[in-house]
Motif scaffolding. Structure first.
Motif, PDB file in Angstrom:
ATOM      1  N   THR A   1       0.827  -1.212   0.000  1.00 37.22           N
ATOM      2  CA  THR A   1       0.000   0.000   0.000  1.00 37.22           C
ATOM      3  C   THR A   1       0.856   1.254   0.000  1.00 37.22           C
ATOM      4  OG1 THR A   1      -1.720  -1.177   1.235  1.00 37.22           O
ATOM      5  CG2 THR A   1      -1.832   1.222   1.213  1.00 37.22           C
ATOM      6  N   LEU A   2       1.881   1.263   0.852  1.00 41.43           N
ATOM      7  CA  LEU A   2       2.749   2.435   0.924  1.00 41.43           C
ATOM      8  C   LEU A   2       3.531   2.624  -0.373  1.00 41.43           C
ATOM      9  CD1 LEU A   2       3.943   4.777   2.471  1.00 41.43           C
ATOM     10  CD2 LEU A   2       5.582   3.209   3.520  1.00 41.43           C
TER      11      LEU A   2
ATOM     12  N   PHE B   1       2.569   1.874  -3.402  1.00 36.54           N
ATOM     13  CA  PHE B   1       1.655   2.465  -4.392  1.00 36.54           C
ATOM     14  C   PHE B   1       1.421   3.941  -4.095  1.00 36.54           C
ATOM     15  CE2 PHE B   1      -2.645   3.616  -5.776  1.00 36.54           C
ATOM     16  CZ  PHE B   1      -2.567   3.311  -7.123  1.00 36.54           C
ATOM     17  N   ASP B   2       1.162   4.258  -2.819  1.00 39.91           N
ATOM     18  CA  ASP B   2       0.936   5.659  -2.451  1.00 39.91           C
ATOM     19  C   ASP B   2       2.180   6.503  -2.695  1.00 39.91           C
ATOM     20  OD1 ASP B   2      -1.611   4.999  -1.678  1.00 39.91           O
ATOM     21  OD2 ASP B   2      -1.141   4.855   0.464  1.00 39.91           O
TER      22      ASP B   2
ATOM     23  N   THR C   1       2.620   7.166  -6.443  1.00 38.72           N
ATOM     24  CA  THR C   1       1.561   8.023  -7.003  1.00 38.72           C
ATOM     25  C   THR C   1       1.504   9.386  -6.341  1.00 38.72           C
ATOM     26  OG1 THR C   1      -0.058   7.016  -5.485  1.00 38.72           O
ATOM     27  CG2 THR C   1       0.156   6.045  -7.701  1.00 38.72           C
TER      28      THR C   1
ATOM     29  N   ASN D   1       0.856  10.066  -3.148  1.00 38.64           N
ATOM     30  CA  ASN D   1      -0.180  10.173  -2.119  1.00 38.64           C
ATOM     31  C   ASN D   1       0.301   9.783  -0.727  1.00 38.64           C
ATOM     32  OD1 ASN D   1      -2.223  10.945  -3.997  1.00 38.64           O
ATOM     33  ND2 ASN D   1      -2.419   8.798  -4.626  1.00 38.64           N
ATOM     34  N   ALA D   2       1.580   9.477  -0.585  1.00 40.49           N
ATOM     35  CA  ALA D   2       2.108   9.104   0.728  1.00 40.49           C
ATOM     36  C   ALA D   2       2.265  10.346   1.610  1.00 40.49           C
ATOM     37  CB  ALA D   2       3.448   8.387   0.571  1.00 40.49           C
TER      38      ALA D   2
END
Length: 529
Positions: free
Chosen positions: A201-202, A204-205, A208, A210-211
């Motif tokens: 998840t991290l 991907f964020d 992109t 979004n982290a």
């Protein structure tokens, strides 16, 4: 210490290349000022058993570091499935089947104590083996050097390239090298943040955009430090920044294994052994090829003796052994040896310091070593000092294992209201208020029975759960959570016997047969008359 050096003659063995290299650091020369310009070191590629062992250690340690956050571990639907996770948001640490809560930080403290005594044990037994093989600085420097050799070539090619003017060939090699270093540094920083959140998840964020800002900041800092420390500063970190070289002396004794140049068999040095022997001169095994200096990542000459800069990586042993193989001499001119073993053999070669080194005194006519020469015996490692360190390390480890296996996964904590400490009700009964926290430390929902032991006439009510007084209530607690309850305990007027009454709150999970109790007090205005 070298007591005698034979003069060098005209030619040298065709099978042994003499490398033109000077040590960047030497115990036999005054130390450079603290702010002296760094002398560049271009370590030559080494081959041998210790170099292969270092590759293996690098593969294992980097593999563990980069891949561990991606390992999955099924803990059920109520807990994260990442095998190793430092969950700061929920204040948890997960390590495969082990879950550590904040109040169990003593496990981490115990591991730090074990790490300390483990380092003492390793150092007292085999010197700075940690520094030479497993230290993160050593591992990443090795990785960066491997990239440098692949792009720029081995030692001579790198020296030539460094001295060459800026051409397209030099420019593209330097750009590709530093770009690769930066990629490695970014991956290093990225791997670190994956330990603190779900890795897929991290990732991907992060990619992109979004982290969280702290994720990008952490990666940026670790990228910079990895690139600077591993790629640019290299040996300077070990010499000037790391405190361990200055501490290790207290950990070593005369029976500690350290990388040693055995000058009792190597001196006098000569690149022309046959001519020197024909002239009746004593000749040692060292052919003064400087191979040991050329491969040293710290830029020292091990033949100068023990030095603070030496990390005991043993690459000089590999280099020297390859030379000994070429000239038909036994390996071990540079080897892991103890000070007591070295001094014993040196006494044989110098007749207890009364003469210069004469290798003939430690050899039989056929060239083999005499029986009095001491060689390494693994039993020397099992001595009181190392056994003491091993004993403490083992006891701490066993204590942690026992605490881990015997710990409760259900806890109750109680806080008595301070203001007011009691309330006098209209019928003369006394009421005390408590804040109770039930800790369900497993990733499954539980039905906890909360009851009282003592004050048989007293009853309790739990705000939000029941308005009917009682002494036993079932409370639903979410998985891996803490539940706070406001509890009021009331004691009838006729049951008041003293100012302070002791009793227990009990939390019990009958399905798992776990229970915990907390000693509490019930305060009243005075004893019954």
């Amino acid at each position: 210490m070298n007591l005698y050096t034979a003069p060098h003659l005209e030619t040298e063995p065709a099978s042994v290349e003499r490398i033109d290299v000077q040590p960047a650091h030497s115990r036999n020369k005054p130390r450079e000022p603290l702010y002296a310009k760094r002398k560049k070191i271009f370590p030559k590629k080494a081959e041998g058993r210790f170099r292969r062992f270092k590759w293996l250690v690098m593969l294992i340690t980097l593999g563990i570091y980069y891949l561990t956050p991606w390992i999955r571990w099924d803990r059920g639907p109520y807990a994260p499935d990442q095998a190793v996770l430092v969950d700061l948001a929920n204040r948890r640490f997960y390590f495969f089947f082990i879950e550590i809560w904040p109040q169990e930080f003593f496990f981490v403290a115990g591991l730090l104590v074990m790490a300390g005594f483990g380092l003492f044990l390793v150092t007292s037994a085999v010197g700075r083996a940690w520094c030479g093989y497993a230290c993160p600085q050593t591992v990443w420097v090795d990785l960066f050097l491997a990239v440098e050799r692949f792009i720029e070539g081995d030692r001579n090619a790198r020296i030539k390239l460094d001295a060459a003017p800026w051409t397209f060939d030099k420019l593209w090699r330097r750009v590709v090298k530093h770009a690769t270093w930066i990629v490695i540094a970014v991956v290093t920083g990225g791997a670190w943040i994956f330990y603190f959140a779900d890795a897929p998840t991290l990732a991907f964020d992060f990619l992109t955009g979004n982290a969280a800002v702290v994720a990008y900041t952490t990666v940026a800092i670790l990228t910079a430090t990895t690139y600077v420390l591993g790629g640019l500063m290299r040996e300077q970190v070990c010499i000037y920044m790391c405190p361990w070289p200055r501490i290790q002396g207290a950990m070593l004794d005369e029976h500690s294994l350290v990388v040693t140049y055995n000058d009792w068999r190597g001196e006098p040095r000569s690149r022309h052994a046959k001519k020197a022997a024909a002239a009746g001169q004593p000749v040692g095994d060292c052919v003064d090829c400087n191979a040991c200096v050329a491969v040293c990542p710290m830029g020292i000459d091990i033949r100068d003796g023990q030095q603070m800069e030496c990390i005991t990586c043993a690459l000089c042993i590999d280099a020297c052994d390859s030379v000994m193989d070429k000239i038909g001499k036994p390996r071990g001119l540079i080897a892991y040896a103890t000070l007591s073993e070295y001094e014993h053999n040196m006494a044989l070669a110098t007749e207890h310091g009364t003469t210069a080194i004469d290798p003939a005194k430690v050899r039989n006519p056929d060239g083999s070593f005499i029986d009095k020469v001491r060689h390494f015996n693994w039993r020397i490692i099992l001595r009181p000092r190392t056994l003491l360190y091993l004993g403490v390390w083992t006891l701490v480890g066993l204590g942690l294992v026992y605490a881990l296996l015997s710990r409760d996964r259900l806890e109750i904590n109680v806080l008595h209201d301070r203001n007011p400490q009691f309330v006098l009700e209209s019928d003369g009964s006394i009421r005390n208020g408590y804040t109770i926290r039930l800790l369900n430390m497993i990733p499954e929902p539980r039905t906890i029975l909360l009851s009282m032991d003592g004050l048989p006439e007293a009853t309790m009510k739990i705000t939000g759960i029941t308005e009917v007084p009682g002494r036993l209530f079932a409370v639903q607690v979410e998985p891996d959570k803490t539940m706070a309850l406001k509890v009021f305990v009331t004691l009838p007027k006729e049951a008041i016997a003293s100012e302070v009454n002791d009793f227990h709150f009990i939390a019990e999970d009958r399905s798992s047969h776990e229970a915990d109790r907390y000693a509490a007090t019930f305060n009243t205005p005075g004893a019954k008359k």
